[in-house]
Motif scaffolding. Structure first.
Motif, PDB file in Angstrom:
ATOM      1  N   THR A  55       0.810  -1.227   0.000  1.00  0.00           N
ATOM      2  CA  THR A  55       0.000   0.000   0.000  1.00  0.00           C
ATOM      3  C   THR A  55       0.841   1.275   0.000  1.00  0.00           C
ATOM      4  O   THR A  55       0.287   2.372  -0.118  1.00  0.00           O
ATOM      5  CB  THR A  55      -0.911   0.045   1.242  1.00  0.00           C
ATOM      6  N   LYS A 218     -20.341  -4.934  -1.429  1.00  0.00           N
ATOM      7  CA  LYS A 218     -19.366  -4.029  -0.816  1.00  0.00           C
ATOM      8  C   LYS A 218     -19.928  -2.610  -0.762  1.00  0.00           C
ATOM      9  O   LYS A 218     -20.390  -2.088  -1.770  1.00  0.00           O
ATOM     10  CB  LYS A 218     -18.064  -4.046  -1.613  1.00  0.00           C
ATOM     11  N   TRP A 241     -14.357  -3.920   4.316  1.00  0.00           N
ATOM     12  CA  TRP A 241     -15.401  -4.897   4.002  1.00  0.00           C
ATOM     13  C   TRP A 241     -14.890  -6.294   4.314  1.00  0.00           C
ATOM     14  O   TRP A 241     -13.898  -6.743   3.766  1.00  0.00           O
ATOM     15  CB  TRP A 241     -15.811  -4.815   2.537  1.00  0.00           C
ATOM     16  N   ASN A 243     -15.265 -10.332   4.302  1.00  0.00           N
ATOM     17  CA  ASN A 243     -15.837 -11.316   3.388  1.00  0.00           C
ATOM     18  C   ASN A 243     -16.612 -12.377   4.181  1.00  0.00           C
ATOM     19  O   ASN A 243     -16.126 -13.473   4.450  1.00  0.00           O
ATOM     20  CB  ASN A 243     -14.729 -11.964   2.550  1.00  0.00           C
ATOM     21  N   THR A 268      -8.784 -16.604  -1.633  1.00  0.00           N
ATOM     22  CA  THR A 268      -9.772 -15.524  -1.664  1.00  0.00           C
ATOM     23  C   THR A 268      -9.559 -14.632  -0.441  1.00  0.00           C
ATOM     24  O   THR A 268      -9.447 -15.141   0.677  1.00  0.00           O
ATOM     25  CB  THR A 268     -11.200 -16.101  -1.642  1.00  0.00           C
ATOM     26  N   PRO A 269      -9.496 -13.302  -0.600  1.00  0.00           N
ATOM     27  CA  PRO A 269      -9.238 -12.421   0.548  1.00  0.00           C
ATOM     28  C   PRO A 269     -10.297 -12.539   1.638  1.00  0.00           C
ATOM     29  O   PRO A 269     -11.476 -12.772   1.359  1.00  0.00           O
ATOM     30  CB  PRO A 269      -9.259 -11.021  -0.078  1.00  0.00           C
ATOM     31  N   CYS A 271     -10.735  -9.982   3.668  1.00  0.00           N
ATOM     32  CA  CYS A 271     -11.155  -8.602   3.898  1.00  0.00           C
ATOM     33  C   CYS A 271     -10.639  -7.733   2.754  1.00  0.00           C
ATOM     34  O   CYS A 271      -9.591  -8.016   2.173  1.00  0.00           O
ATOM     35  CB  CYS A 271     -10.584  -8.119   5.234  1.00  0.00           C
ATOM     36  N   LEU A 272     -11.382  -6.674   2.449  1.00  0.00           N
ATOM     37  CA  LEU A 272     -10.938  -5.705   1.457  1.00  0.00           C
ATOM     38  C   LEU A 272     -10.852  -4.323   2.100  1.00  0.00           C
ATOM     39  O   LEU A 272     -11.742  -3.921   2.863  1.00  0.00           O
ATOM     40  CB  LEU A 272     -11.904  -5.654   0.267  1.00  0.00           C
ATOM     41  N   ILE A 274     -10.877  -0.672   0.829  1.00  0.00           N
ATOM     42  CA  ILE A 274     -11.262   0.000  -0.411  1.00  0.00           C
ATOM     43  C   ILE A 274     -11.061   1.504  -0.264  1.00  0.00           C
ATOM     44  O   ILE A 274     -11.623   2.129   0.646  1.00  0.00           O
ATOM     45  CB  ILE A 274     -12.738  -0.288  -0.750  1.00  0.00           C
ATOM     46  N   THR A 286      -8.599  -1.120  -4.522  1.00  0.00           N
ATOM     47  CA  THR A 286      -8.867  -2.112  -3.485  1.00  0.00           C
ATOM     48  C   THR A 286      -7.599  -2.848  -3.079  1.00  0.00           C
ATOM     49  O   THR A 286      -6.792  -3.214  -3.927  1.00  0.00           O
ATOM     50  CB  THR A 286      -9.907  -3.136  -3.995  1.00  0.00           C
ATOM     51  N   ALA A 288      -6.352  -6.247  -0.969  1.00  0.00           N
ATOM     52  CA  ALA A 288      -6.795  -7.529  -0.416  1.00  0.00           C
ATOM     53  C   ALA A 288      -6.006  -7.857   0.853  1.00  0.00           C
ATOM     54  O   ALA A 288      -4.785  -7.689   0.905  1.00  0.00           O
ATOM     55  CB  ALA A 288      -6.606  -8.634  -1.454  1.00  0.00           C
TER      56      ALA A 288
END
Length: 317
Positions: A55, A218, A241, A243, A268-269, A271-272, A274, A286, A288
């Motif tokens: 990030t 989302k 968000w 999951n 698969t993540p 949490c996201l 965003i 976004t 992940a």
């Protein structure tokens, strides 16, 4: 130990007044050196970093700005923000947390699990964390409603006396009359933006998103509860968000005798994060994240390796 700030042990009276206009009205040449430096130096991203290295060229937290942390109730926005604060601490920055929904000990117990990287930290770990946080972290001890004028004084006090870099408000709805108090919401966020600029700090504001009929959808910047002026005024907006569908699928898979999680589901993540608004940066998108339950930490990939905040510089580099 970490200082607990309360109205009983701190005199905020000197910080209740607004900044004098004469302090803010300056001749244009006051910014000459800053302008020349900006012209001579190439553009580069500045500000405090989130704990995840992926990030760092996307999202930063600079003095004089306000970030809105939005999420549906129970999706972990306060938990992720707490982890971010630990990352800021590892980078040498100071913070104050004003949580009007959690007692200080509850806040510190969650931070202890994140710092110790396990779900059963002992007394030695607690004392080690408190030593590490001394002079870097404070908590404003106030539960329930918070008056904007008093909170403004607390922020000014923290900026002037404690030299903090980050002030966390959890949450917006504890500082206004209610969800339908649109003018109060607009005025309060406007006040925070002015305080961030006047005090040269970063203010983090936690806010609830509307819960849709299906939590698998989302939320975006138009899903913030209350006035649209909240999102309009802040510098950055981050939505958390969780999951929940993946959680149900994992639970279903493991309930079967001998059941296991598929590789696709594992990747698969959980949490996201965003970014729907980034006024002073070009990136919106976004991030992940994967959850390491024992430490209450969100990690950058499916390996789920928790971060050692007291050893590293606050991120997975």
């Amino acid at each position: 130990m970490t200082l607990i700030i309360t109205p009983d042990n701190t005199d905020f009276s000197a910080y209740m007044a607004e900044t004098e206009p004469s302090v803010k009205v300056l001749p244009v040449e006051s910014w000459e050196n800053a302008l020349v430096a900006a012209v001579n130096q190439p553009e580069h991203i500045t500000g405090a970093r989130l704990p995840w290295s992926k990030t760092h060229d996307k999202i930063r937290f600079r003095p004089g700005e306000v970030t809105l942390w939005q999420g549906i109730n129970g999706h972990g926005k306060s938990q992720i923000l707490g982890q971010a604060i630990l990352g800021f601490t590892a980078q040498g920055q100071k913070s104050c947390i004003a949580s009007f929904e959690m007692r200080p000990v509850s806040t510190l117990k969650r931070m202890l699990r994140q710092v110790s990287m396990n779900d059963q930290p002992g007394e030695a770990a607690a004392r080690q964390m408190m030593s590490w946080l001394t002079g870097k972290a404070w908590i404003y001890d106030q539960l329930g409603r918070a008056e904007p004028r008093t909170l403004a004084a607390v922020i000014r006090y923290c900026a002037e006396r404690l030299k903090i870099d980050h002030f966390v408000i959890d949450s917006l709805m504890r500082c206004v009359a209610g969800e339908d108090d649109y003018n109060g919401q607009k005025d309060f966020v406007e006040l925070l933006c002015r305080l961030a600029q006047d005090c040269n700090i970063h203010i983090h504001l936690v806010h609830h998103a509307r819960k849709r009929e299906n939590e698998d959808q989302k939320p975006g910047k138009f899903d913030a509860k209350g006035s649209g002026a909240i999102v309009d005024q802040v510098d950055q907006m981050l939505t958390i968000w969780r999951n929940k569908k993946k959680e149900k699928d994992v639970d279903k898979a493991l309930r079967v005798p001998g059941g296991s999680i598929s590789e696709d589901l594992e990747k698969t993540p959980d949490c996201l994060l965003i970014c729907d608004k980034n006024r002073h940066g070009e990136w919106e998108g976004t991030v992940a994240l994967w959850y390491h339950a024992p430490s209450l930490q969100y990690t950058p990939d499916s390996r789920r390796l928790p971060l050692n905040f007291m050893r590293d510089r606050g991120y997975d580099a």
